[in-house]
Write a protein that holds these residues in place. Sequence first.
Motif, PDB file in Angstrom:
ATOM      1  N   LEU A 170       0.844  -1.187   0.000  1.00  0.00           N
ATOM      2  CA  LEU A 170       0.000   0.000   0.000  1.00  0.00           C
ATOM      3  C   LEU A 170       0.879   1.235   0.000  1.00  0.00           C
ATOM      4  O   LEU A 170       1.956   1.238   0.595  1.00  0.00           O
ATOM      5  N   ARG A 171       0.401   2.273  -0.673  1.00  0.00           N
ATOM      6  CA  ARG A 171       1.040   3.588  -0.595  1.00  0.00           C
ATOM      7  C   ARG A 171       0.284   4.398   0.446  1.00  0.00           C
ATOM      8  O   ARG A 171      -0.953   4.412   0.438  1.00  0.00           O
ATOM      9  N   THR A 172       0.995   5.064   1.325  1.00  0.00           N
ATOM     10  CA  THR A 172       0.375   5.750   2.453  1.00  0.00           C
ATOM     11  C   THR A 172       0.916   7.164   2.589  1.00  0.00           C
ATOM     12  O   THR A 172       2.094   7.415   2.360  1.00  0.00           O
ATOM     13  N   ALA A 173       0.033   8.092   2.964  1.00  0.00           N
ATOM     14  CA  ALA A 173       0.423   9.475   3.223  1.00  0.00           C
ATOM     15  C   ALA A 173      -0.360   9.981   4.424  1.00  0.00           C
ATOM     16  O   ALA A 173      -1.540   9.646   4.593  1.00  0.00           O
ATOM     17  N   GLN A 174       0.274  10.801   5.265  1.00  0.00           N
ATOM     18  CA  GLN A 174      -0.376  11.277   6.490  1.00  0.00           C
ATOM     19  C   GLN A 174       0.159  12.650   6.874  1.00  0.00           C
ATOM     20  O   GLN A 174       1.303  13.001   6.573  1.00  0.00           O
ATOM     21  N   THR A 175      -0.684  13.405   7.560  1.00  0.00           N
ATOM     22  CA  THR A 175      -0.268  14.670   8.149  1.00  0.00           C
ATOM     23  C   THR A 175      -0.857  14.776   9.547  1.00  0.00           C
ATOM     24  O   THR A 175      -1.781  14.036   9.907  1.00  0.00           O
ATOM     25  N   LYS A 221      -0.765   6.028  -5.943  1.00  0.00           N
ATOM     26  CA  LYS A 221      -0.113   7.071  -5.166  1.00  0.00           C
ATOM     27  C   LYS A 221      -1.102   7.721  -4.211  1.00  0.00           C
ATOM     28  O   LYS A 221      -2.178   8.159  -4.614  1.00  0.00           O
ATOM     29  N   ALA A 222      -0.704   7.802  -2.930  1.00  0.00           N
ATOM     30  CA  ALA A 222      -1.637   8.264  -1.902  1.00  0.00           C
ATOM     31  C   ALA A 222      -1.632   9.777  -1.728  1.00  0.00           C
ATOM     32  O   ALA A 222      -2.641  10.353  -1.303  1.00  0.00           O
ATOM     33  N   VAL A 223      -0.520  10.453  -2.026  1.00  0.00           N
ATOM     34  CA  VAL A 223      -0.419  11.879  -1.734  1.00  0.00           C
ATOM     35  C   VAL A 223      -1.489  12.707  -2.447  1.00  0.00           C
ATOM     36  O   VAL A 223      -2.125  13.571  -1.817  1.00  0.00           O
ATOM     37  N   PRO A 252       4.164  -2.874   3.325  1.00  0.00           N
ATOM     38  CA  PRO A 252       3.914  -4.209   2.784  1.00  0.00           C
ATOM     39  C   PRO A 252       2.658  -4.793   3.428  1.00  0.00           C
ATOM     40  O   PRO A 252       2.446  -4.640   4.635  1.00  0.00           O
ATOM     41  N   VAL A 253       1.826  -5.430   2.641  1.00  0.00           N
ATOM     42  CA  VAL A 253       0.622  -6.072   3.211  1.00  0.00           C
ATOM     43  C   VAL A 253       0.583  -7.555   2.867  1.00  0.00           C
ATOM     44  O   VAL A 253      -0.474  -8.170   2.783  1.00  0.00           O
ATOM     45  N   SER A 254       1.755  -8.135   2.668  1.00  0.00           N
ATOM     46  CA  SER A 254       1.902  -9.590   2.593  1.00  0.00           C
ATOM     47  C   SER A 254       3.339  -9.923   2.982  1.00  0.00           C
ATOM     48  O   SER A 254       4.246  -9.115   2.766  1.00  0.00           O
ATOM     49  N   PRO A 255       3.575 -11.096   3.578  1.00  0.00           N
ATOM     50  CA  PRO A 255       4.920 -11.434   4.049  1.00  0.00           C
ATOM     51  C   PRO A 255       5.861 -11.774   2.892  1.00  0.00           C
ATOM     52  O   PRO A 255       5.448 -12.042   1.760  1.00  0.00           O
ATOM     53  N   LEU A 256       7.146 -11.772   3.210  1.00  0.00           N
ATOM     54  CA  LEU A 256       8.143 -12.295   2.294  1.00  0.00           C
ATOM     55  C   LEU A 256       7.861 -13.759   1.988  1.00  0.00           C
ATOM     56  O   LEU A 256       7.225 -14.472   2.775  1.00  0.00           O
ATOM     57  N   LYS A 257       8.348 -14.207   0.857  1.00  0.00           N
ATOM     58  CA  LYS A 257       8.250 -15.626   0.517  1.00  0.00           C
ATOM     59  C   LYS A 257       8.875 -16.480   1.607  1.00  0.00           C
ATOM     60  O   LYS A 257       8.373 -17.548   1.958  1.00  0.00           O
ATOM     61  N   ARG A 258       9.974 -15.994   2.168  1.00  0.00           N
ATOM     62  CA  ARG A 258      10.671 -16.678   3.248  1.00  0.00           C
ATOM     63  C   ARG A 258      11.303 -15.615   4.127  1.00  0.00           C
ATOM     64  O   ARG A 258      11.911 -14.677   3.619  1.00  0.00           O
ATOM     65  N   THR A 259      11.167 -15.739   5.447  1.00  0.00           N
ATOM     66  CA  THR A 259      11.632 -14.682   6.349  1.00  0.00           C
ATOM     67  C   THR A 259      12.933 -15.038   7.059  1.00  0.00           C
ATOM     68  O   THR A 259      13.286 -14.433   8.058  1.00  0.00           O
ATOM     69  N   TYR A 260      13.669 -16.000   6.526  1.00  0.00           N
ATOM     70  CA  TYR A 260      14.927 -16.409   7.136  1.00  0.00           C
ATOM     71  C   TYR A 260      15.903 -16.831   6.045  1.00  0.00           C
ATOM     72  O   TYR A 260      15.526 -17.185   4.920  1.00  0.00           O
ATOM     73  N   SER A 261      17.169 -16.759   6.402  1.00  0.00           N
ATOM     74  CA  SER A 261      18.245 -17.295   5.583  1.00  0.00           C
ATOM     75  C   SER A 261      19.281 -17.838   6.552  1.00  0.00           C
ATOM     76  O   SER A 261      19.107 -17.764   7.767  1.00  0.00           O
ATOM     77  N   GLU A 262      20.336 -18.386   6.059  1.00  0.00           N
ATOM     78  CA  GLU A 262      21.390 -18.846   6.940  1.00  0.00           C
ATOM     79  C   GLU A 262      21.908 -17.679   7.776  1.00  0.00           C
ATOM     80  O   GLU A 262      22.298 -16.645   7.233  1.00  0.00           O
ATOM     81  N   ARG A 263      21.812 -17.792   9.099  1.00  0.00           N
ATOM     82  CA  ARG A 263      22.286 -16.798  10.066  1.00  0.00           C
ATOM     83  C   ARG A 263      21.525 -15.467  10.031  1.00  0.00           C
ATOM     84  O   ARG A 263      21.914 -14.526  10.709  1.00  0.00           O
TER      85      ARG A 263
END
Length: 391
Positions: A170-175, A221-223, A252-263
């Motif tokens: 998502l694109r987000t803008a705030q004031t 674009k949110a602005v 981001p509104v969905s997780p990474l394909k994988r959230t880990y790698s070696e170390r």
Amino acid sequence: MIDVVVVGGGPAGCYAASLLGRGGLKVHVLEEHGHIGKPVDCSGVMGADSFDALGLPKSLQVGEIRALTFVSPSKLKVHFSPPAPLAYILDRAALDQAIAEKTLDSGASLQMGARVVDLRIQEESVEVIYQETGKGEARKTVNAGMVILASGPRYRLQRKLGMGLPGDFLRTAQTETTVREISEARIFLGAQVAPGSFAWIVPFRRGGSEWARIGVSAKSKAVPYLRKFLSELHAGGHIDSRDPPIRSWVIPVSPLKRTYSERVLAVGDAAGQTKPTTGGGIFYGLLCAEAAAETALRAFQKGEFGLSAMRGYERAWRKKVGREIKAGALFRRLAEKLSDSEIDDLFRIVHSDGILASISRNARFDWHRDVISFVLRHPSLGRVFLKGLFR
């Protein structure tokens, strides 16, 4: 050698660092900005139950959401007013600083103005390459047994390590600005206001004056949509300036394909661990930081840092919030297909006898699966959402 380098000094990174420090590990946090909590790229709202469960200090609260009004494209309204506060409006910079203080109290160290530019997995460590901001192009290196990526929605390092990218954003803008005659939080829906998402007004008090956080999230674009929204509020006499300063960012509104790698583990926005329905990520990020710290402590106890050892983190955080994220992602896919007239239809149906009360019983600010299940299983509400599947 440092045990764990945490990349990013936001809530998820500092919380993970504090847990690891208390667990006896030598932890170093690298934060690219010069001050913790700045700039603020967040609406700063957390569910009351979640806030209380984490034991955070009440001084972080600048307001409460005790009532919430949803506004449809044709200005139909649904008013939700639970018996207890639904959420707290937080001083987001102060939240970050409070968690950072816990990090220092745990014995971890914190380095500001250090932007990580690369990671290199070695046989016995991770080489972390960073630049000190404002000091030219010279690079420095630190070695660690593990790295936790908590650097927000930036994914170059994750892609390099085979974690992929979040599937949706998502694109987000705030004031923030002073307001008049706005006494409760409001959510606005419709293609002319926030295509594929929503706009919000969250009022609070500051220095004896009425203020509000006013924002828009959108698939595009949110602005420009926020500027249009502010212009309408200015014309209605609710704000003094139609052009207050705006911050914009990506969620981001969905997780990474994988959230880990070696170390290496990724947490929070750096892993796409947010609520797909709203994009909110503070609470989920903190929960996933706990899972990351538990995984890292176990890895050091066993001396195992390979993919099989890191995979436990993915299982742990998905056990905490995975079903919520899956349900929220389904709901978002269906909601994004709704036309303005179908959104109006939903508002009319909700006004039918008993429906709003049933939704209210299932509604929690940070946990949406129960209310999503009720809505999609309801014959009339579910029928409207399912229309989009055939377009």
